[in-house]
Design a protein around this motif. Structure first.
Motif, mmCIF file in Angstrom:
data_model
loop_
_atom_site.group_PDB
_atom_site.id
_atom_site.type_symbol
_atom_site.label_atom_id
_atom_site.label_comp_id
_atom_site.label_asym_id
_atom_site.label_seq_id
_atom_site.Cartn_x
_atom_site.Cartn_y
_atom_site.Cartn_z
ATOM 1 N N MET A 1 30.754 95.088 -85.561
ATOM 2 C CA MET A 1 30.733 94.799 -84.138
ATOM 3 C C MET A 1 31.036 93.330 -83.884
ATOM 4 O O MET A 1 31.721 93.006 -82.931
ATOM 5 N N LEU A 2 30.508 92.469 -84.732
ATOM 6 C CA LEU A 2 30.752 91.042 -84.557
ATOM 7 C C LEU A 2 32.226 90.708 -84.731
ATOM 8 O O LEU A 2 32.771 89.874 -84.001
ATOM 9 N N LYS A 3 32.882 91.390 -85.669
ATOM 10 C CA LYS A 3 34.306 91.148 -85.900
ATOM 11 C C LYS A 3 35.123 91.474 -84.648
ATOM 12 O O LYS A 3 36.051 90.746 -84.297
ATOM 13 N N VAL A 4 34.762 92.561 -83.982
ATOM 14 C CA VAL A 4 35.477 92.959 -82.770
ATOM 15 C C VAL A 4 35.270 91.924 -81.670
ATOM 16 O O VAL A 4 36.216 91.554 -80.969
ATOM 17 N N ARG A 5 34.047 91.435 -81.539
ATOM 18 C CA ARG A 5 33.770 90.428 -80.508
ATOM 19 C C ARG A 5 34.510 89.121 -80.787
ATOM 20 O O ARG A 5 35.037 88.488 -79.878
ATOM 21 N N VAL A 6 34.536 88.710 -82.047
ATOM 22 C CA VAL A 6 35.247 87.484 -82.415
ATOM 23 C C VAL A 6 36.739 87.663 -82.172
ATOM 24 O O VAL A 6 37.407 86.761 -81.639
ATOM 25 N N PHE A 7 37.271 88.805 -82.544
ATOM 26 C CA PHE A 7 38.690 89.078 -82.319
ATOM 27 C C PHE A 7 39.020 89.068 -80.833
ATOM 28 O O PHE A 7 39.995 88.451 -80.400
ATOM 29 N N THR A 8 38.196 89.749 -80.028
ATOM 30 C CA THR A 8 38.419 89.784 -78.585
ATOM 31 C C THR A 8 38.322 88.386 -77.984
ATOM 32 O O THR A 8 39.143 87.999 -77.145
ATOM 33 N N GLY A 9 37.342 87.614 -78.420
ATOM 34 C CA GLY A 9 37.200 86.245 -77.939
ATOM 35 C C GLY A 9 38.401 85.378 -78.303
ATOM 36 O O GLY A 9 38.842 84.541 -77.515
ATOM 37 N N SER A 10 38.932 85.586 -79.480
ATOM 38 C CA SER A 10 40.112 84.820 -79.907
ATOM 39 C C SER A 10 41.320 85.159 -79.042
ATOM 40 O O SER A 10 42.061 84.256 -78.620
ATOM 41 N N ILE A 11 41.515 86.433 -78.785
ATOM 42 C CA ILE A 11 42.641 86.848 -77.945
ATOM 43 C C ILE A 11 42.486 86.306 -76.526
ATOM 44 O O ILE A 11 43.426 85.731 -75.952
ATOM 45 N N LEU A 12 41.293 86.461 -75.948
ATOM 46 C CA LEU A 12 41.076 85.982 -74.583
ATOM 47 C C LEU A 12 41.155 84.463 -74.504
ATOM 48 O O LEU A 12 41.652 83.908 -73.521
ATOM 49 N N GLY A 13 40.679 83.784 -75.528
ATOM 50 C CA GLY A 13 40.796 82.323 -75.556
ATOM 51 C C GLY A 13 42.243 81.877 -75.610
ATOM 52 O O GLY A 13 42.642 80.917 -74.947
ATOM 53 N N GLY A 14 43.048 82.573 -76.400
ATOM 54 C CA GLY A 14 44.478 82.258 -76.452
ATOM 55 C C GLY A 14 45.168 82.498 -75.122
ATOM 56 O O GLY A 14 46.011 81.700 -74.685
ATOM 57 N N LEU A 15 44.806 83.596 -74.456
ATOM 58 C CA LEU A 15 45.383 83.864 -73.132
ATOM 59 C C LEU A 15 44.946 82.816 -72.111
ATOM 60 O O LEU A 15 45.733 82.421 -71.240
ATOM 61 N N LEU A 16 43.705 82.373 -72.216
ATOM 62 C CA LEU A 16 43.207 81.335 -71.328
ATOM 63 C C LEU A 16 44.010 80.052 -71.495
ATOM 64 O O LEU A 16 44.458 79.443 -70.515
ATOM 65 N N LEU A 17 44.200 79.631 -72.738
ATOM 66 C CA LEU A 17 44.967 78.407 -72.985
ATOM 67 C C LEU A 17 46.421 78.561 -72.546
ATOM 68 O O LEU A 17 47.005 77.621 -71.994
ATOM 69 N N ALA A 18 46.999 79.732 -72.776
ATOM 70 C CA ALA A 18 48.377 79.963 -72.340
ATOM 71 C C ALA A 18 48.481 79.866 -70.819
ATOM 72 O O ALA A 18 49.425 79.264 -70.292
ATOM 73 N N ALA A 19 47.513 80.427 -70.106
ATOM 74 C CA ALA A 19 47.537 80.352 -68.641
ATOM 75 C C ALA A 19 47.345 78.924 -68.164
ATOM 76 O O ALA A 19 48.008 78.477 -67.226
ATOM 77 N N LEU A 20 46.445 78.197 -68.812
ATOM 78 C CA LEU A 20 46.182 76.823 -68.378
ATOM 79 C C LEU A 20 47.388 75.911 -68.552
ATOM 80 O O LEU A 20 47.650 75.052 -67.714
#
Length: 72
Positions: A1-20
């Motif tokens: 479960m932790l792996k999925v959360r870390v993966f999701t956080g990494s993807i969303l963080g990358g999208l956040l930086l791309a948008a910014l």
């Protein structure tokens, strides 16, 4: 479960930086406002508001508060 959360956080963080860094300021604000509106819809359900009208009213209230904050 932790792996999925870390993966999701990494993807969303990358999208956040791309948008910014790639979108103009106004478009970035609109994207984040849309995300907050979707969150407000979900938070309304967590808060015990049932029905589309109640949840929509809560989300609309959040939108009005964001607009007031933008204009001030």
């Amino acid at each position: 479960m932790l792996k999925v959360r870390v993966f999701t956080g990494s993807i969303l963080g990358g999208l956040l930086l791309a948008a910014l860094f790639s979108l103009p300021a106004r478009a970035t604000v609109l994207v984040f406002a849309a995300i907050v509106m979707l969150g407000a819809w979900e938070w309304a359900a967590f808060g015990g508001l049932h029905g589309a009208a109640a949840r929509g009213g809560y989300a609309l209230g959040v939108a009005v508060l964001m607009l007031c904050g933008w204009l001030v």
